[in-house]
Design an enzyme around this catalytic site. Structure first.
Site, PDB file in Angstrom:
ATOM      1  N   GLU A  64       2.876  -8.871   9.827  1.00  0.00           N
ATOM      2  CA  GLU A  64       2.178  -7.665   9.393  1.00  0.00           C
ATOM      3  C   GLU A  64       2.270  -6.554  10.442  1.00  0.00           C
ATOM      4  O   GLU A  64       2.447  -5.382  10.102  1.00  0.00           O
ATOM      5  CB  GLU A  64       0.717  -7.975   9.055  1.00  0.00           C
ATOM      6  CG  GLU A  64       0.542  -8.798   7.793  1.00  0.00           C
ATOM      7  CD  GLU A  64       0.770  -8.010   6.506  1.00  0.00           C
ATOM      8  OE1 GLU A  64       0.845  -6.762   6.541  1.00  0.00           O
ATOM      9  OE2 GLU A  64       0.869  -8.657   5.443  1.00  0.00           O
ATOM     10  N   ASP A  92      -6.968  -1.514  -7.465  1.00  0.00           N
ATOM     11  CA  ASP A  92      -6.746  -0.821  -8.740  1.00  0.00           C
ATOM     12  C   ASP A  92      -6.333  -1.754  -9.869  1.00  0.00           C
ATOM     13  O   ASP A  92      -6.571  -1.456 -11.040  1.00  0.00           O
ATOM     14  CB  ASP A  92      -5.663   0.255  -8.594  1.00  0.00           C
ATOM     15  CG  ASP A  92      -6.119   1.431  -7.745  1.00  0.00           C
ATOM     16  OD1 ASP A  92      -7.326   1.578  -7.510  1.00  0.00           O
ATOM     17  OD2 ASP A  92      -5.236   2.204  -7.315  1.00  0.00           O
ATOM     18  N   GLU A 121       0.711   7.186   9.668  1.00  0.00           N
ATOM     19  CA  GLU A 121       0.742   7.476  11.099  1.00  0.00           C
ATOM     20  C   GLU A 121       0.509   6.177  11.849  1.00  0.00           C
ATOM     21  O   GLU A 121      -0.287   5.342  11.419  1.00  0.00           O
ATOM     22  CB  GLU A 121      -0.366   8.491  11.418  1.00  0.00           C
ATOM     23  CG  GLU A 121      -0.279   9.149  12.743  1.00  0.00           C
ATOM     24  CD  GLU A 121      -1.338  10.247  12.925  1.00  0.00           C
ATOM     25  OE1 GLU A 121      -1.435  10.754  14.055  1.00  0.00           O
ATOM     26  OE2 GLU A 121      -2.066  10.585  11.959  1.00  0.00           O
TER      27      GLU A 121
END
Length: 155
Positions: A64, A92, A121
């Site tokens: 990750e 969602d 970022e």
């Protein structure tokens, strides 16, 4: 995919899944912490995500970190375990995931900071600069646990 975090919120939807996950506090030789600004909520966060079949939780943390930040890491410890059943993530697609995560401590061993499809970022921060950054409460707890140097209570 969008996500909304609920912690100790009586209006939170009921969890319908439990997925092992890892997050990672990456600290460089100067003591700075690596954070990413997430696409789904605009908040600063630690790298992390769901464990895949066939990998260990530390391997998940390493993967990750690389996928989300461009930084290769070596796991050197554990910040804490986080499994609050009153902390859920509503996605969602209808999944409502109960928190179950191990937060690891790691050091960078290669790579360069780079954004991914999950981040807008990626930056190194001095620990004194993170207190004012927008973060969800669960990420803030992990960062604060690392900053305090104390192993958090199990839960």
């Amino acid at each position: 995919m969008g996500r909304r975090d609920y912690e100790n919120d009586p209006q939170a939807p009921q969890a319908n899944s439990l997925v092992p996950a890892a997050s990672v506090v990456v600290v460089d030789d100067t003591g700075r912490i690596l954070l990413q600004r997430r696409v789904d909520n605009g908040m600063w966060a630690l790298p992390g995500g769901a464990m895949n079949i066939g990998e260990s939780l530390p391997e998940c943390a390493v993967r990750e970190a690389r996928e989300e930040t461009g930084i290769d890491v070596e796991v050197v410890g554990i910040v804490g375990t986080y499994s609050n059943p009153r902390h859920v993530f509503a996605y969602d697609d209808g999944e409502v995931r109960q928190e179950f995560s191990i937060c690891f401590l790691a050091r960078p061993v290669g790579g360069q900071p780079a954004v991914s499809d999950e981040s807008t970022e990626v930056r190194w921060f001095d620990p004194s600069a993170v207190a004012d950054l927008p973060m969800v409460s669960g990420v803030r707890k992990r960062v604060d646990d690392w900053r305090s140097g104390a192993m958090p209570a199990l839960g």
